[in-house]
Enzyme design. Structure first.
Site, PDB file in Angstrom:
ATOM      1  N   TRP A 118       0.813  -1.216   0.000  1.00  0.00           N
ATOM      2  CA  TRP A 118       0.000   0.000   0.000  1.00  0.00           C
ATOM      3  C   TRP A 118       0.845   1.263   0.000  1.00  0.00           C
ATOM      4  O   TRP A 118       0.517   2.235  -0.690  1.00  0.00           O
ATOM      5  CB  TRP A 118      -1.011  -0.024   1.154  1.00  0.00           C
TER       6      TRP A 118
ATOM      7  N   ASP B  14      -1.351   6.591   6.292  1.00  0.00           N
ATOM      8  CA  ASP B  14      -2.473   5.762   5.847  1.00  0.00           C
ATOM      9  C   ASP B  14      -2.774   4.783   6.976  1.00  0.00           C
ATOM     10  O   ASP B  14      -2.005   3.858   7.237  1.00  0.00           O
ATOM     11  CB  ASP B  14      -2.077   5.016   4.560  1.00  0.00           C
TER      12      ASP B  14
ATOM     13  N   LYS C 278     -12.697  -1.556   7.215  1.00  0.00           N
ATOM     14  CA  LYS C 278     -12.018  -2.569   8.037  1.00  0.00           C
ATOM     15  C   LYS C 278     -12.425  -2.430   9.504  1.00  0.00           C
ATOM     16  O   LYS C 278     -13.052  -3.316  10.057  1.00  0.00           O
ATOM     17  CB  LYS C 278     -10.513  -2.469   7.870  1.00  0.00           C
TER      18      LYS C 278
HETATM   19  N1  PMP Z   1      -4.443   1.400   2.238  1.00  0.00           N
HETATM   20  C1  PMP Z   1      -4.502   0.259   2.933  1.00  0.00           C
HETATM   21  C2  PMP Z   1      -3.614   0.089   4.122  1.00  0.00           C
HETATM   22  C3  PMP Z   1      -5.384  -0.745   2.559  1.00  0.00           C
HETATM   23  O1  PMP Z   1      -5.447  -1.898   3.242  1.00  0.00           O
HETATM   24  C4  PMP Z   1      -6.218  -0.552   1.433  1.00  0.00           C
HETATM   25  C5  PMP Z   1      -7.227  -1.569   0.960  1.00  0.00           C
HETATM   26  N2  PMP Z   1      -7.162  -2.813   1.431  1.00  0.00           N
HETATM   27  C6  PMP Z   1      -6.097   0.645   0.719  1.00  0.00           C
HETATM   28  C7  PMP Z   1      -5.226   1.601   1.158  1.00  0.00           C
HETATM   29  C8  PMP Z   1      -6.922   0.898  -0.495  1.00  0.00           C
HETATM   30  O2  PMP Z   1      -8.228   1.129  -0.128  1.00  0.00           O
HETATM   31  P1  PMP Z   1      -9.405   1.218  -1.184  1.00  0.00           P
HETATM   32  O3  PMP Z   1      -9.632  -0.152  -1.706  1.00  0.00           O
HETATM   33  O4  PMP Z   1     -10.530   1.740  -0.348  1.00  0.00           O
HETATM   34  O5  PMP Z   1      -8.983   2.170  -2.241  1.00  0.00           O
END
Ligand code: PMP
Length: 366
Positions: free
Chosen positions: A105, A174, A198
């Site tokens: 991520w 994030d 989550k």
């Molecule tokens: N950051 C993290 C730490 C994630 O776990 C995720 C999705 N699992 C995202 C960003 C991306 O999120 P989204 O699918 O809502 O764009």
């Protein structure tokens, strides 16, 4: 025989059953309005109450200082990968940002930021995402506009147990997959964002907590819906927000509050994840978690079965055994394979204890 389903999904993830029941009860007639939140104008006073209540619960649960704005935006965590640089990389003339790249991520976020400025990865490139390089090895750029990191890497199960020291440079995090899973000192951050799906609700809404003095520096090509200043001035109502997702978040936040808040969540999350890591550690290498013990995630526990690279037959046997007992979504992310048990706030101690059975069964039988 009907077995209760236990959802260990990485997101969207389990919600507290009481939240789902309340949403069900209120679905056709929200608070005497005669309509559903799904059908309600985002400019109505009823919805205003919902969004304001969601914000005040968040402020209370995280002790958010008054000089921070709280936004409820669309576009998910990934939308924030571009919103962050579009809004903040222009804080300094150099348009340079420091990124810690410790998993999928943060790597994606760094790649997106490269479209808008210079990205400096502050540590040597990792050949596997199983550790956090020691801060003594980081070369932070003192004239960076911000320092970015992902406090919990959902795919690899790597979580920071400390807040990076940036020597005054704006810190951005994030927190999508460990938001409200423990207390956090918001005042150390310039900006925190988190998708709700989550720990705090369902997909559709992303929380942004941003220090006021960082508003108003967006690049001129920043799309207006992504402009934090515009959304802050409009109470997240520049355009139609994800109304129902915000409503669900308010119910989850109330549930967190009634269950002791972020400190209680932290205790529980530590207990839950320790149960699984203890089995892994005691298994003589039968279960293998590749992540450094110092940064093992309390939220996402990834492991292989049988050997380091994973024995696929045994992993299938484990998943089948779990599935027979009603446990779902335990497969590791497709990019890493193996098993991943996600233990977000709504996953109970009992849910986690249930997982010990299929873990012990193949261990003992093999
Ligand atoms: N950051 C993290 C730490 C994630 O776990 C995720 C999705 N699992 C995202 C960003 C991306 O999120 P989204 O699918 O809502 O764009």
């Amino acid at each position: 025989e009907h077995k209760q389903t236990i959802n260990f999904g990485a997101g969207p993830a389990k919600l507290p059953p009481s939240v789902l029941l309340q949403a069900q009860n209120e679905l056709l007639n929200y608070s005497g309005t005669g309509i559903s939140v799904l059908e309600m104008s985002h400019r109505s006073s009823d919805f205003n109450k919902i969004i304001n209540k969601t914000e005040s619960l968040l402020r209370e649960l995280l002790n958010i200082p008054d000089n921070y704005k709280v936004l409820f935006l669309q576009g998910g965590g990934s939308g924030q990968f571009s919103s962050v640089p579009l809004n903040l990389i222009g804080l300094k003339e150099d348009r340079c940002a420091d990124y810690l790249v410790t998993g999928t991520w943060s790597a994606k976020a760094a790649k997106e930021a490269e479209k808008y400025g210079k990205v400096n990865v502050v540590h040597p490139k990792l050949d596997s995402y199983t550790k956090i390089p020691d801060p003594s090895s980081w070369t932070l750029n003192p004239s960076a506009s911000y320092v970015y990191y992902c406090s919990n890497e959902t795919v690899h199960g790597v979580e920071y147990n400390f807040t990076p020291e940036t020597n005054g440079v704006v810190l951005v995090s994030d927190m999508s997959s460990n938001f409200l899973s423990r207390p956090v000192d918001v005042s150390k951050f310039g900006l925190i964002f988190a998708g709700a799906q989550k720990n705090v609700g369902c997909a559709g809404v992303t929380v942004v907590i941003v220090r006021e003095d960082l508003l108003g520096h967006a690049l001129k090509e920043c799309p207006i819906v992504l402009d934090y200043k515009v959304q802050a001035e409009m109470n997240s109502l520049y355009n139609t927000p994800p109304c129902f997702s915000i409503y669900i978040m308010s119910l989850v936040l109330e549930w967190i509050k009634n269950n002791g808040g972020s400190a209680a969540m932290e205790m529980l999350n530590k207990q839950k994840s320790s149960m699984i890591y203890d089995i892994i550690n005691a298994s003589n290498g039968f279960y293998v978690c590749p992540v450094d013990t110092a940064c093992r995630s309390r939220m996402n526990v990834p492991f292989r079965v049988g050997k380091k690279e994973g024995n696929e037959a045994l992993e299938k046997e484990f998943l089948d055994g779990a599935s027979k007992r009603g446990m779902i979504s335990l497969k590791g992310h497709r990019s890493v394979g193996g098993i991943r048990a996600s233990l977000y706030n709504a996953v109970t101690l009992e849910d986690t204890k249930a997982l010990l059975l299929p873990l012990l069964v193949i261990y003992v039988l093999t």
